[in-house]
Write an enzyme that holds these catalytic residues in place. Structure first.
Site, PDB file in Angstrom:
ATOM      1  N   SER A 192       0.853  -1.195   0.000  1.00 58.79           N
ATOM      2  CA  SER A 192       0.000   0.000   0.000  1.00 58.79           C
ATOM      3  C   SER A 192       0.886   1.242   0.000  1.00 58.79           C
ATOM      4  O   SER A 192       2.049   1.177   0.420  1.00 58.79           O
ATOM      5  CB  SER A 192      -0.868   0.018   1.258  1.00 58.79           C
ATOM      6  N   TYR A 248      -2.665  -0.311  10.691  1.00 60.42           N
ATOM      7  CA  TYR A 248      -2.762  -0.841   9.317  1.00 60.42           C
ATOM      8  C   TYR A 248      -1.528  -0.444   8.516  1.00 60.42           C
ATOM      9  O   TYR A 248      -0.932  -1.264   7.806  1.00 60.42           O
ATOM     10  CB  TYR A 248      -4.032  -0.302   8.649  1.00 60.42           C
TER      11      TYR A 248
HETATM   12  N1  LIG Z   1      -8.864  -0.293  -1.129  1.00 58.98           N
HETATM   13  C1  LIG Z   1      -7.761   0.423  -0.899  1.00 58.98           C
HETATM   14  O1  LIG Z   1      -7.794   1.665  -0.865  1.00 58.98           O
HETATM   15  C2  LIG Z   1      -6.450  -0.283  -0.684  1.00 58.98           C
HETATM   16  C3  LIG Z   1      -5.287   0.497  -0.736  1.00 58.98           C
HETATM   17  C4  LIG Z   1      -4.054  -0.109  -0.551  1.00 58.98           C
HETATM   18  C5  LIG Z   1      -4.000  -1.468  -0.319  1.00 58.98           C
HETATM   19  N2  LIG Z   1      -5.146  -2.201  -0.241  1.00 58.98           N
HETATM   20  C6  LIG Z   1      -5.010  -3.631   0.013  1.00 58.98           C
HETATM   21  O2  LIG Z   1      -5.556  -4.325  -1.077  1.00 58.98           O
HETATM   22  C7  LIG Z   1      -5.892  -5.657  -0.652  1.00 58.98           C
HETATM   23  C8  LIG Z   1      -7.284  -5.986  -1.172  1.00 58.98           C
HETATM   24  O3  LIG Z   1      -8.194  -5.073  -0.595  1.00 58.98           O
HETATM   25  P1  LIG Z   1      -9.429  -4.466  -1.382  1.00 58.98           P
HETATM   26  O4  LIG Z   1      -9.290  -3.000  -1.397  1.00 58.98           O
HETATM   27  O5  LIG Z   1      -9.646  -5.192  -2.640  1.00 58.98           O
HETATM   28  O6  LIG Z   1     -10.599  -4.753  -0.316  1.00 58.98           O
HETATM   29  P2  LIG Z   1     -11.742  -5.880  -0.263  1.00 58.98           P
HETATM   30  O7  LIG Z   1     -12.624  -5.746  -1.459  1.00 58.98           O
HETATM   31  O8  LIG Z   1     -12.325  -5.762   1.091  1.00 58.98           O
HETATM   32  O9  LIG Z   1     -10.950  -7.251  -0.424  1.00 58.98           O
HETATM   33  C9  LIG Z   1     -10.297  -7.895   0.645  1.00 58.98           C
HETATM   34  C10 LIG Z   1     -10.218  -9.362   0.315  1.00 58.98           C
HETATM   35  O10 LIG Z   1      -9.484 -10.040   1.340  1.00 58.98           O
HETATM   36  C11 LIG Z   1     -10.218 -11.193   1.719  1.00 58.98           C
HETATM   37  N3  LIG Z   1      -9.855 -11.564   3.083  1.00 58.98           N
HETATM   38  C12 LIG Z   1      -9.936 -10.814   4.198  1.00 58.98           C
HETATM   39  N4  LIG Z   1      -9.554 -11.538   5.265  1.00 58.98           N
HETATM   40  C13 LIG Z   1      -9.191 -12.773   4.795  1.00 58.98           C
HETATM   41  C14 LIG Z   1      -8.720 -13.958   5.400  1.00 58.98           C
HETATM   42  N5  LIG Z   1      -8.507 -14.056   6.719  1.00 58.98           N
HETATM   43  N6  LIG Z   1      -8.482 -15.035   4.618  1.00 58.98           N
HETATM   44  C15 LIG Z   1      -8.701 -14.970   3.280  1.00 58.98           C
HETATM   45  N7  LIG Z   1      -9.146 -13.877   2.653  1.00 58.98           N
HETATM   46  C16 LIG Z   1      -9.401 -12.794   3.413  1.00 58.98           C
HETATM   47  C17 LIG Z   1     -11.672 -10.802   1.540  1.00 58.98           C
HETATM   48  O11 LIG Z   1     -12.500 -11.921   1.298  1.00 58.98           O
HETATM   49  P3  LIG Z   1     -13.357 -12.742   2.379  1.00 58.98           P
HETATM   50  O12 LIG Z   1     -13.999 -11.740   3.284  1.00 58.98           O
HETATM   51  O13 LIG Z   1     -14.314 -13.510   1.504  1.00 58.98           O
HETATM   52  O14 LIG Z   1     -12.369 -13.623   3.065  1.00 58.98           O
HETATM   53  C18 LIG Z   1     -11.589 -10.015   0.239  1.00 58.98           C
HETATM   54  O15 LIG Z   1     -11.610 -10.885  -0.875  1.00 58.98           O
HETATM   55  C19 LIG Z   1      -5.756  -5.654   0.865  1.00 58.98           C
HETATM   56  O16 LIG Z   1      -4.524  -6.244   1.203  1.00 58.98           O
HETATM   57  C20 LIG Z   1      -5.737  -4.174   1.210  1.00 58.98           C
HETATM   58  O17 LIG Z   1      -5.051  -3.919   2.410  1.00 58.98           O
HETATM   59  C21 LIG Z   1      -6.373  -1.642  -0.432  1.00 58.98           C
END
Ligand SMILES: NC(=O)c1ccc[n+]([C@@H]2O[C@H](COP(=O)([O-])OP(=O)(O)OC[C@H]3O[C@@H](n4cnc5c(N)ncnc54)[C@H](OP(=O)(O)O)[C@@H]3O)[C@@H](O)[C@H]2O)c1
Length: 229
Positions: free
Chosen positions: A138, A150
């Site tokens: 991130s 985080y």
């Molecule tokens: N959105 C942003 O602004 C942003 C910015 C920088 C980095 N990120 C990073 O990008 C990544 C994806 O996030 P996103 O933005 O796409 O959010 P998201 O739509 O909430 O996706 C998160 C994913 O992680 C899965 N997950 C959570 N806990 C888990 C566990 N214990 N075991 C297996 N799967 C798990 C969730 O699925 P289930 O609930 O079905 O398990 C979901 O598929 C994350 O690492 C996040 O920190 C996001």
């Protein structure tokens, strides 16, 4: 086709992971979709062509046995693993007195240990394929976000990308850390204005993966225009 490359994604049920799965499938990969929500994974696997092209594997990345089973299921179904994207993760409110200690524990386990275990489970198969390992870091792993545990977990991912790449020197495995700025996904409780879309990050993933084999894109930091920090 039976020898098409195989692309495994954790956190594939929504957001960046699901968008990457769609683009990887479009680019000709067979995909292995892992997360906890089996129903969402099955729907996406159906959309992407069913069992010959897309496999749904329920997996809680906090559990080593489930990560081992995820890799075993991928190898049993498709016989190889070419790309593994350790992407599962979630956030927490900023402020050292916010959230519960239990929320913090789950977040640190998922974001840090979960990613490390995904790498550990996948590396033997990636050695066989001289494949590609990617992490979702991130911008919060590149800039310190005040009061954000985080952000600390994503600094750990920045370090993990470097540590694992050095450890895999000589194996032919490429290691990339994808570092998104703000992306409009279910990561946030409400839609965020002026943010990137999940597809914007998926394109960065596909860019790294589609480089010639001798090119290892180490990190990609992508922000929406004018996001600060
Ligand atoms: N959105 C942003 O602004 C942003 C910015 C920088 C980095 N990120 C990073 O990008 C990544 C994806 O996030 P996103 O933005 O796409 O959010 P998201 O739509 O909430 O996706 C998160 C994913 O992680 C899965 N997950 C959570 N806990 C888990 C566990 N214990 N075991 C297996 N799967 C798990 C969730 O699925 P289930 O609930 O079905 O398990 C979901 O598929 C994350 O690492 C996040 O920190 C996001």
């Amino acid at each position: 086709m039976a020898d098409d490359p195989v692309f495994l994604i954790t956190g594939a049920s929504t957001g960046i992971g699901a968008a990457t799965a769609r683009q990887a499938a479009h680019a000709g990969h067979r995909v292995v979709l892992a997360a906890r929500n089996q129903e969402r994974l099955e729907m996406l696997a159906g959309e992407l062509g069913g069992p010959d092209r897309a496999l749904a594997v329920p997996c809680d990345v906090n559990e080593w046995a489930q990560q081992e089973a995820m890799v075993a299921a991928a190898l049993e179904a498709y016989g190889r693993l070419d790309v593994v994207f350790a992407n599962a993760g979630f956030g927490a409110k900023r402020g050292w007195l916010e959230e519960t200690p239990e929320h913090w524990k789950n977040m640190v386990l998922t974001n840090v240990l979960g990613a490390a275990l995904t790498a550990r489970a996948a590396i033997p198969a990636l050695k066989d394929s001289k494949g590609h390992l990617l992490f979702t870091g991130s911008v919060a792993g590149r800039r310190v976000m005040p009061g954000s545990l985080y952000s600390c977990t994503k600094w750990a991912i920045t370090a993990m990308g470097e540590a694992v790449r050095a450890d895999l020197d000589g194996t032919g495995i490429r290691v990339t850390t994808i570092e998104p700025g703000m992306v409009d996904t279910p990561f946030f409780d409400n839609p965020v204005e002026g943010a990137l879309e999940a597809d914007d990050i998926a394109r960065a993933v596909i860019y790294a993966v589609s480089q010639p084999k001798h090119v290892d894109v180490n990190e990609i930091l992508v922000r929406p225009v004018a996001q600060t920090p």
